[in-house]
Write a protein that holds these residues in place. Structure first.
Motif, PDB file in Angstrom:
ATOM      1  N   UNK B 140       0.823  -1.215   0.000  1.00  0.00           N
ATOM      2  CA  UNK B 140       0.000   0.000   0.000  1.00  0.00           C
ATOM      3  C   UNK B 140       0.851   1.257   0.000  1.00  0.00           C
ATOM      4  N   UNK B 141       0.259   2.328  -0.511  1.00  0.00           N
ATOM      5  CA  UNK B 141       0.961   3.621  -0.437  1.00  0.00           C
ATOM      6  C   UNK B 141       0.330   4.498   0.645  1.00  0.00           C
ATOM      7  N   UNK B 142      -0.940   4.869   0.480  1.00  0.00           N
ATOM      8  CA  UNK B 142      -1.543   5.835   1.399  1.00  0.00           C
ATOM      9  C   UNK B 142      -2.510   5.155   2.368  1.00  0.00           C
ATOM     10  N   UNK B 143      -3.213   5.969   3.144  1.00  0.00           N
ATOM     11  CA  UNK B 143      -4.087   5.430   4.194  1.00  0.00           C
ATOM     12  C   UNK B 143      -5.218   4.577   3.637  1.00  0.00           C
ATOM     13  N   UNK B 144      -5.807   5.028   2.532  1.00  0.00           N
ATOM     14  CA  UNK B 144      -6.907   4.245   1.955  1.00  0.00           C
ATOM     15  C   UNK B 144      -6.413   2.900   1.469  1.00  0.00           C
ATOM     16  N   UNK B 145      -5.265   2.929   0.816  1.00  0.00           N
ATOM     17  CA  UNK B 145      -4.647   1.668   0.369  1.00  0.00           C
ATOM     18  C   UNK B 145      -4.464   0.750   1.575  1.00  0.00           C
ATOM     19  N   UNK B 146      -3.863   1.323   2.624  1.00  0.00           N
ATOM     20  CA  UNK B 146      -3.512   0.510   3.789  1.00  0.00           C
ATOM     21  C   UNK B 146      -4.755  -0.151   4.355  1.00  0.00           C
ATOM     22  N   UNK B 147      -5.811   0.617   4.520  1.00  0.00           N
ATOM     23  CA  UNK B 147      -7.010   0.061   5.137  1.00  0.00           C
ATOM     24  C   UNK B 147      -7.704  -0.943   4.217  1.00  0.00           C
ATOM     25  N   UNK B 148      -8.000  -0.478   3.014  1.00  0.00           N
ATOM     26  CA  UNK B 148      -8.771  -1.322   2.100  1.00  0.00           C
ATOM     27  C   UNK B 148      -8.041  -2.603   1.734  1.00  0.00           C
ATOM     28  N   UNK B 149      -6.735  -2.489   1.517  1.00  0.00           N
ATOM     29  CA  UNK B 149      -5.970  -3.663   1.115  1.00  0.00           C
ATOM     30  C   UNK B 149      -5.763  -4.624   2.282  1.00  0.00           C
ATOM     31  N   UNK B 157      -8.264 -15.939   1.339  1.00  0.00           N
ATOM     32  CA  UNK B 157      -8.078 -17.295   1.848  1.00  0.00           C
ATOM     33  C   UNK B 157      -6.682 -17.857   1.624  1.00  0.00           C
ATOM     34  N   UNK B 158      -5.777 -17.015   1.128  1.00  0.00           N
ATOM     35  CA  UNK B 158      -4.424 -17.485   0.809  1.00  0.00           C
ATOM     36  C   UNK B 158      -3.387 -16.620   1.507  1.00  0.00           C
ATOM     37  N   UNK B 159      -2.134 -17.104   1.576  1.00  0.00           N
ATOM     38  CA  UNK B 159      -1.143 -16.297   2.309  1.00  0.00           C
ATOM     39  C   UNK B 159      -0.856 -14.972   1.594  1.00  0.00           C
ATOM     40  N   UNK B 160      -0.894 -13.900   2.368  1.00  0.00           N
ATOM     41  CA  UNK B 160      -0.625 -12.572   1.830  1.00  0.00           C
ATOM     42  C   UNK B 160       0.536 -11.957   2.602  1.00  0.00           C
ATOM     43  N   UNK B 161       1.516 -11.453   1.855  1.00  0.00           N
ATOM     44  CA  UNK B 161       2.612 -10.682   2.459  1.00  0.00           C
ATOM     45  C   UNK B 161       2.256  -9.218   2.290  1.00  0.00           C
ATOM     46  N   UNK B 162       2.088  -8.504   3.387  1.00  0.00           N
ATOM     47  CA  UNK B 162       1.566  -7.137   3.343  1.00  0.00           C
ATOM     48  C   UNK B 162       2.686  -6.187   3.749  1.00  0.00           C
ATOM     49  N   UNK B 163       3.235  -5.501   2.755  1.00  0.00           N
ATOM     50  CA  UNK B 163       4.435  -4.692   2.984  1.00  0.00           C
ATOM     51  C   UNK B 163       4.072  -3.246   3.283  1.00  0.00           C
ATOM     52  N   UNK B 164       4.139  -2.881   4.560  1.00  0.00           N
ATOM     53  CA  UNK B 164       3.865  -1.487   4.929  1.00  0.00           C
ATOM     54  C   UNK B 164       5.165  -0.697   4.854  1.00  0.00           C
ATOM     55  N   UNK B 165       5.118   0.560   5.259  1.00  0.00           N
ATOM     56  CA  UNK B 165       6.338   1.376   5.222  1.00  0.00           C
ATOM     57  C   UNK B 165       6.406   2.258   6.467  1.00  0.00           C
ATOM     58  N   UNK B 166       7.481   2.120   7.221  1.00  0.00           N
ATOM     59  CA  UNK B 166       7.580   2.819   8.504  1.00  0.00           C
ATOM     60  C   UNK B 166       7.504   4.330   8.357  1.00  0.00           C
ATOM     61  N   UNK B 202       4.399   6.314 -15.382  1.00  0.00           N
ATOM     62  CA  UNK B 202       5.331   6.148 -14.265  1.00  0.00           C
ATOM     63  C   UNK B 202       4.688   5.182 -13.274  1.00  0.00           C
ATOM     64  N   UNK B 203       5.321   4.029 -13.091  1.00  0.00           N
ATOM     65  CA  UNK B 203       4.740   2.988 -12.235  1.00  0.00           C
ATOM     66  C   UNK B 203       5.568   2.844 -10.961  1.00  0.00           C
ATOM     67  N   UNK B 204       4.879   2.816  -9.822  1.00  0.00           N
ATOM     68  CA  UNK B 204       5.616   2.698  -8.572  1.00  0.00           C
ATOM     69  C   UNK B 204       4.788   1.958  -7.532  1.00  0.00           C
ATOM     70  N   UNK B 205       5.368   1.741  -6.349  1.00  0.00           N
ATOM     71  CA  UNK B 205       4.596   1.165  -5.241  1.00  0.00           C
ATOM     72  C   UNK B 205       5.112   1.727  -3.929  1.00  0.00           C
ATOM     73  N   UNK B 206       4.247   1.705  -2.939  1.00  0.00           N
ATOM     74  CA  UNK B 206       4.593   2.153  -1.590  1.00  0.00           C
ATOM     75  C   UNK B 206       5.006   3.635  -1.564  1.00  0.00           C
ATOM     76  N   UNK B 207       5.901   3.958  -0.700  1.00  0.00           N
ATOM     77  CA  UNK B 207       6.230   5.364  -0.436  1.00  0.00           C
ATOM     78  C   UNK B 207       6.625   6.160  -1.676  1.00  0.00           C
ATOM     79  N   UNK B 208       7.275   5.512  -2.609  1.00  0.00           N
ATOM     80  CA  UNK B 208       7.767   6.249  -3.775  1.00  0.00           C
ATOM     81  C   UNK B 208       6.663   6.723  -4.706  1.00  0.00           C
TER      82      UNK B 208
END
Lengths: 360, 322
Positions: B140-149, B157-166, B202-208
């Motif tokens: 996720x990047x922003x707050x909505x991403x964080x919550x909704x995702x 029902x499957x394993x999810x790795x959820x990468x937040x950013x400090x 321009x494609x990115x993920x998380x903080x960037x």
């Protein structure tokens, strides 16, 4: 008094017929040296606290004040050519293993005069026979067993002191290291610095068995008063003799205490009381205890201690001056030290047009 | 009637996502390092123990059959000590059991570079985890991403790795009223166009993603309109959204915090070449990445180890040949 014999507390023993002697000899010179070492570490850590609050030190900073007798006592019990590895609460050991306060503080402030040229930071300081400074809990212990293996392989009569905390004591990789060290009789002293809290979790909440000196099971162990530098020294000597005589590894538990929280971002009072901290400070402070002992046995005067304190403060202040005025490392050091003994290589920067250079 | 908007930081939507899902489904429980009395190392799990108690919130690391654990890593750097279990026990089990044993688990925590935490605490694990079939990897990047995702991840029902950013935990974002509902979820596997544009994708993920939007704002003044895509999910990657955009703009720049080799940008390049959008490219794809070195501690070196906004602007201009 030039020297005196002092009573040290008896150690609890595990799978040992006898333990370290219950009386330790302390010469005046030794006493003053241990005092100096511990007081230097104390003042250095408090200076680091100050610099961190001024945001001149960044990131992680895990302070050692309260635990000085462990680092000082262990160093007094081993040789400079023995090896030592610890976790992230490492500034004290960096000092006892021979790095100056100046180089430690300058590493904390990220300057080129730091012991790791500013590239390592608080948890990644190294010296000959000192392998850091390790950030991932418990990972240093198997490394320590490996260093002991190297000592055995080379037949040099050296040993390795492998330190960890009460939190790391529950890590699986420690038990793997115990097993191999015992099987192969490696000259490894496993030392648990039990300061009663793994971050904010008290030992009772973390461990099914809090007898950390027994956790090596088939490996003999001793539990030591980690606030008494003489006790620590005698236990370390005992352990070192055990290893050097080919008997294999040994486990030591040092019962100690940290005044600060886990790190600078932990006030340290949400999981323990201020009263508890204050009680340790007033009744068991390692530096005060040594000083009072020496004074009561007329081994040194109040003025001598005061003079040393002044010298130490000056040393730490000058080191801090250096640490705040030394320049940051140069940008062309960014990519160096990827590989050892390697021809220069090109390193990709943040985009394909940034071609950076890496030297060994 | 306008939208009701409230500013929340990423750690609050993460908290409320977990709180809502704990309330909704009894099988959900949280395992975390240093929760309860220390209040979660970065306080993300703050208060959950007080609300739900020992049974639902614990520091005990075991998997109980039929339950839906949320497992918090203090940072993903520590996940390496458990990575065998993430891959060999979580990711592969449903396959190895031929459909008998699903693994509905979420691994979450901060990922990537922080500030001054040096080499062992600054690595980005997006590429490592996204390499493995059987895992879903969300960033996720922003707050909505964080919550909704996160809500979707917990319901998955499957394993999810959820990468937040400090560094994002303390950044406030406006949140729409819709996103504050207990049923608000964002689908895993779908990217979002944060800013439309015609000249370059321009494609990115998380903080960037934030850096890309800042770069786009600067470039807009020079008449260059960037289409900024927030991946939201690394695996399964929404390649279709990227392709549709590239077929419009003819230029592509990828931006990530992680190392370049075998990374997210490298994967995007490969996928673009394998699909219809390749023929629409007027220039090779440019990857903007972290520098290919362990993270140094000194501030000046650290600043030069991660993509800056100026690096993104430079790369976009070079790609457009302006």
């Amino acid at each position: 008094n030039y020297k005196d014999s002092k009573a040290v507390s008896k150690c609890d023993l595990h799978r040992l017929e006898e333990g370290p002697p219950e009386k330790a000899e302390l010469t005046r010179d030794q006493g003053l040296q241990y005092y100096r070492t511990m007081q230097t570490i104390r003042r250095m850590e408090l200076k680091a606290d100050q610099l961190y609050k001024q945001k001149i030190i960044r990131g992680f900073c895990h302070l050692y004040d309260g635990q000085e007798a462990c680092a000082a006592g262990i160093e007094a019990g081993i040789n400079p050519t023995d090896h030592l590895i610890t976790a992230y609460r490492a500034h004290g050991y960096t000092y006892t293993r021979g790095v100056s306060v100046k180089e430690i503080l300058a590493e904390l402030t990220g300057r080129k005069g730091g012991v790791a040229k500013g590239k390592g930071g608080s948890m990644h300081m190294y010296a000959p026979c000192f392998y850091g400074g390790n950030g991932i809990v418990g990972a240093q212990v198997p490394l320590g067993a490996g260093i002991a293996l190297a000592c055995q392989y080379q037949g040099n009569n050296q040993l390795c002191v492998s330190l960890y905390g009460d939190g790391a004591a529950n890590q699986g990789q420690l038990f793997e290291a115990y097993n191999m060290a015992a099987l192969w009789k490696l000259p490894c002293i496993f030392i648990c610095e039990n300061n009663k809290y793994g971050m904010g979790t008290s030992v009772e909440r973390a461990a099914a068995s809090t007898d950390y000196y027994k956790r090596g099971d088939y490996i003999p162990g001793l539990r030591v008063d980690g606030m008494d530098v003489l006790c620590v020294r005698e236990a370390t000597k005992f352990a070192a003799d055990h290893c050097r005589s080919g008997k294999g590894p040994i486990v030591m538990e040092l019962q100690t205490y940290r005044y600060h929280g886990h790190s600078m971002s932990d006030p340290g009072v949400s999981y323990r009381t201020r009263e508890e901290i204050q009680e340790v400070r007033s009744k068991s402070d390692p530096i005060s205890m040594l000083k009072e002992r020496m004074l009561s046995h007329n081994m040194a005067s109040v003025e001598e201690f005061k003079e040393m304190d002044v010298e130490i403060r000056k040393e730490v202040e000058e080191a801090a001056q250096f640490a705040t005025s030394d320049p940051e490392p140069p940008l062309d050091d960014l990519c160096n030290h990827i590989f050892y003994n390697n021809p220069p290589l090109e390193v990709r920067g943040t985009h394909p047009w940034a071609k950076l250079k890496s030297l060994s | 009637m306008g939208l009701i908007e409230t500013e929340l930081t990423e750690s609050d939507p993460v908290w409320s996502a977990m709180d809502e899902e704990l309330e909704r489904d009894e099988r959900v429980f949280l395992m975390v390092e240093e929760v309860a009395q220390y209040d979660g190392a970065l306080q993300v799990s703050r208060g959950l123990w007080k609300k739900y108690g020992d049974k639902r919130i614990s520091t005990l690391p075991f998997l109980r059959a039929g339950l839906r654990p949320i497992c918090e890593f203090m940072t993903f750097n520590f996940s390496m000590q458990a990575i065998d279990q993430v891959i060999n026990s979580a990711a592969k089990t449903y396959y190895m059991s031929a459909g008998l044993q699903p693994v509905p688990i979420v691994f979450r925590g901060p990922n990537g570079a922080s500030a001054g935490v040096a080499a062992q605490h600054s690595q980005c694990f997006a590429a490592w985890y996204a390499h493995c079939p059987g895992l879903k990897v969300v960033s996720p990047w922003n707050s909505e991403d964080a919550k909704g995702l996160l809500k979707s991840a917990i319901r998955e029902d499957n394993p999810v790795v959820f990468l937040e950013n400090e560094l994002m935990y303390g950044v406030p974002f406006e949140m729409s009223e819709e996103s504050q509902s207990k049923d608000f979820t964002i689908p895993i596997g779908k990217a979002k166009v944060e800013r439309p544009g015609d000249h370059v994708t321009v494609v990115s993920h998380s903080r960037l993603v934030g850096h890309c939007l800042d770069a786009a704002a600067v470039l807009a003044k020079e008449g260059i309109e960037c289409e900024v895509i927030n991946l939201r999910t690394i695996r399964p990657m929404d390649v279709e959204s990227i392709e549709a955009s590239v077929m419009k703009t003819n230029h592509l720049v990828t931006v990530e915090g992680g190392w370049p080799q075998f990374g997210v940008g490298a994967e995007i390049c490969a996928r673009i070449m394998e699909g219809p959008a390749f023929n629409y490219l007027d220039a090779p794809v440019t990857r903007v990445t972290g520098v290919d070195i362990p993270m140094p501690y000194a501030k000046i070196l650290e600043d030069h180890s991660v993509p800056q906004i100026k690096d993104i602007i430079f790369s976009i201009k070079k790609t457009l040949n302006v």
